[in-house]
Design an enzyme around this catalytic site. Sequence first.
Site, mmCIF file in Angstrom:
data_model
loop_
_atom_site.group_PDB
_atom_site.id
_atom_site.type_symbol
_atom_site.label_atom_id
_atom_site.label_comp_id
_atom_site.label_asym_id
_atom_site.label_seq_id
_atom_site.Cartn_x
_atom_site.Cartn_y
_atom_site.Cartn_z
ATOM 1 N N LYS A 69 0.812 -1.226 0.000
ATOM 2 C CA LYS A 69 0.000 0.000 0.000
ATOM 3 C C LYS A 69 0.844 1.275 0.000
ATOM 4 C CE LYS A 69 -4.106 -1.996 2.109
ATOM 5 N NZ LYS A 69 -5.068 -1.974 3.222
ATOM 6 N N ASP A 106 -10.038 2.461 2.796
ATOM 7 C CA ASP A 106 -10.117 1.716 4.061
ATOM 8 C C ASP A 106 -10.902 2.493 5.124
ATOM 9 O OD1 ASP A 106 -8.787 -0.577 3.270
ATOM 10 O OD2 ASP A 106 -6.822 0.114 3.959
HETATM 11 P P1 NDP Z 1 1.245 -3.242 8.926
HETATM 12 O O1 NDP Z 1 2.218 -4.357 8.723
HETATM 13 O O2 NDP Z 1 1.428 -1.973 8.169
HETATM 14 O O3 NDP Z 1 1.219 -2.813 10.490
HETATM 15 C C1 NDP Z 1 1.183 -3.807 11.485
HETATM 16 C C2 NDP Z 1 0.940 -3.175 12.849
HETATM 17 O O4 NDP Z 1 0.700 -4.232 13.792
HETATM 18 C C3 NDP Z 1 2.101 -2.373 13.400
HETATM 19 O O5 NDP Z 1 1.572 -1.288 14.120
HETATM 20 C C4 NDP Z 1 2.801 -3.381 14.328
HETATM 21 O O6 NDP Z 1 3.497 -2.757 15.388
HETATM 22 C C5 NDP Z 1 1.613 -4.105 14.881
HETATM 23 N N1 NDP Z 1 1.877 -5.474 15.363
HETATM 24 C C6 NDP Z 1 2.274 -6.545 14.633
HETATM 25 N N2 NDP Z 1 2.361 -7.628 15.423
HETATM 26 C C7 NDP Z 1 2.017 -7.238 16.672
HETATM 27 C C8 NDP Z 1 1.923 -7.910 17.923
HETATM 28 N N3 NDP Z 1 2.187 -9.220 18.047
HETATM 29 N N4 NDP Z 1 1.526 -7.212 19.003
HETATM 30 C C9 NDP Z 1 1.251 -5.891 18.893
HETATM 31 N N5 NDP Z 1 1.332 -5.195 17.733
HETATM 32 C C10 NDP Z 1 1.709 -5.870 16.645
HETATM 33 O O7 NDP Z 1 -0.187 -3.920 8.657
HETATM 34 P P2 NDP Z 1 -1.520 -3.150 8.171
HETATM 35 O O8 NDP Z 1 -1.629 -1.896 8.958
HETATM 36 O O9 NDP Z 1 -1.560 -3.083 6.690
HETATM 37 O O10 NDP Z 1 -2.677 -4.206 8.607
HETATM 38 C C11 NDP Z 1 -3.050 -4.366 9.971
HETATM 39 C C12 NDP Z 1 -4.256 -5.305 10.075
HETATM 40 O O11 NDP Z 1 -5.415 -4.721 9.495
HETATM 41 C C13 NDP Z 1 -4.074 -6.644 9.368
HETATM 42 O O12 NDP Z 1 -4.656 -7.634 10.203
HETATM 43 C C14 NDP Z 1 -4.888 -6.493 8.092
HETATM 44 O O13 NDP Z 1 -5.348 -7.742 7.602
HETATM 45 C C15 NDP Z 1 -6.044 -5.653 8.624
HETATM 46 N N6 NDP Z 1 -6.758 -4.897 7.567
HETATM 47 C C16 NDP Z 1 -8.085 -5.190 7.357
HETATM 48 C C17 NDP Z 1 -8.812 -4.503 6.424
HETATM 49 C C18 NDP Z 1 -10.261 -4.839 6.221
HETATM 50 O O14 NDP Z 1 -10.851 -4.388 5.215
HETATM 51 N N7 NDP Z 1 -10.879 -5.577 7.125
HETATM 52 C C19 NDP Z 1 -8.202 -3.437 5.600
HETATM 53 C C20 NDP Z 1 -6.807 -3.158 5.929
HETATM 54 C C21 NDP Z 1 -6.132 -3.894 6.869
HETATM 55 P P3 NDP Z 1 5.029 -2.218 15.209
HETATM 56 O O15 NDP Z 1 4.907 -0.850 14.604
HETATM 57 O O16 NDP Z 1 5.562 -2.192 16.581
HETATM 58 O O17 NDP Z 1 5.737 -3.208 14.311
#
Ligand code: NDP
Length: 278
Positions: A69, A106
């Site tokens: 994205k 989104d």
């Molecule tokens: P990114 O990879 O950009 O961001 C991931 C985020 O999750 C970061 O803030 C990361 O923290 C955090 N994170 C990852 N693992 C953990 C953990 N074990 N504990 C706490 N925090 C954690 O992903 P996206 O933002 O693109 O997507 C996030 C979620 O949203 C996904 O599940 C995706 O499938 C969902 N989504 C759903 C949509 C829908 O239409 N339903 C649309 C868009 C997304 P850190 O910064 O510390 O690494």
Amino acid sequence: MNTATDLYVVLGNPIAHSQSPFIHARFAEQTGQSLRYERRLVPLDGLQRALDGLLAEGARGANVTVPFKQEAWRLCESRGPVAERAGAVNTLLFGADRSIHGENTDGAGLLRDLGANLGVALEGCRILLLGAGGAARGVLQPLLAAAPQALWIANRTAARAADLARDFADFGPVSGCGFDALPSTRFDLVINATSASLAGRLPPLDPALVGAATLCYDMAYGKGPTPFVAWARQVGAGRAVDGLGMLVEQAAESFHLWRGVRPRTGPVLEALRRIVSA
Ligand code: NDP
């Protein structure tokens, strides 16, 4: 012009699990639009090549999902205002001159699911947004535009939450910190925009921040309750839902941008829920 050969795709890695082809095929049937919508697996270093190929094929548009994205945002010649600010796009519109315009649906999808499907009024709410990745970026401006009383962002890497809050401070009352620095009062709405659920994990959230009046919303979805939805029910959240409604609503926003018609989402969400739960 809407021709029988209009091609749209979803680009991601991985992509096999994507439900977008099902959703857009139902939207097309329902609205009488003639189009093909396909999944395309893109190598991690291959987004530019994939876009060049699609433009050469004469495709009309694309959805972009994890992990492309933000890179797609950089490859757009123009962007809508929400996408511009988010720094991430999930919808591309290809011009006849091979230009690429980017949008981010989104946030609109989340707000429609919360408002139209779940009956949540955000004005005056205390909102907690977990995560500071692409999804959190995409929904912040629309959430703040709904006039919450306060919006806190908590992230595992605290500095990313603080940076995000600073980037969006001109849109409303937003603060960012680590999970251990949150205020100790309950929230009306907790949105899990971390990817923890995808790995079967939970963000480290204090259960005291969730109560009988709290809606816990996980952007992730799956066959049964996601780990966050299961946790929220266990600690006494008033309601806990997954992100399948957001998925369908963000797709409807993309479809509207591409085809100029707005599909009905209710029947598609019901059908998708049956498929995902089977
Ligand atoms: P990114 O990879 O950009 O961001 C991931 C985020 O999750 C970061 O803030 C990361 O923290 C955090 N994170 C990852 N693992 C953990 C953990 N074990 N504990 C706490 N925090 C954690 O992903 P996206 O933002 O693109 O997507 C996030 C979620 O949203 C996904 O599940 C995706 O499938 C969902 N989504 C759903 C949509 C829908 O239409 N339903 C649309 C868009 C997304 P850190 O910064 O510390 O690494």
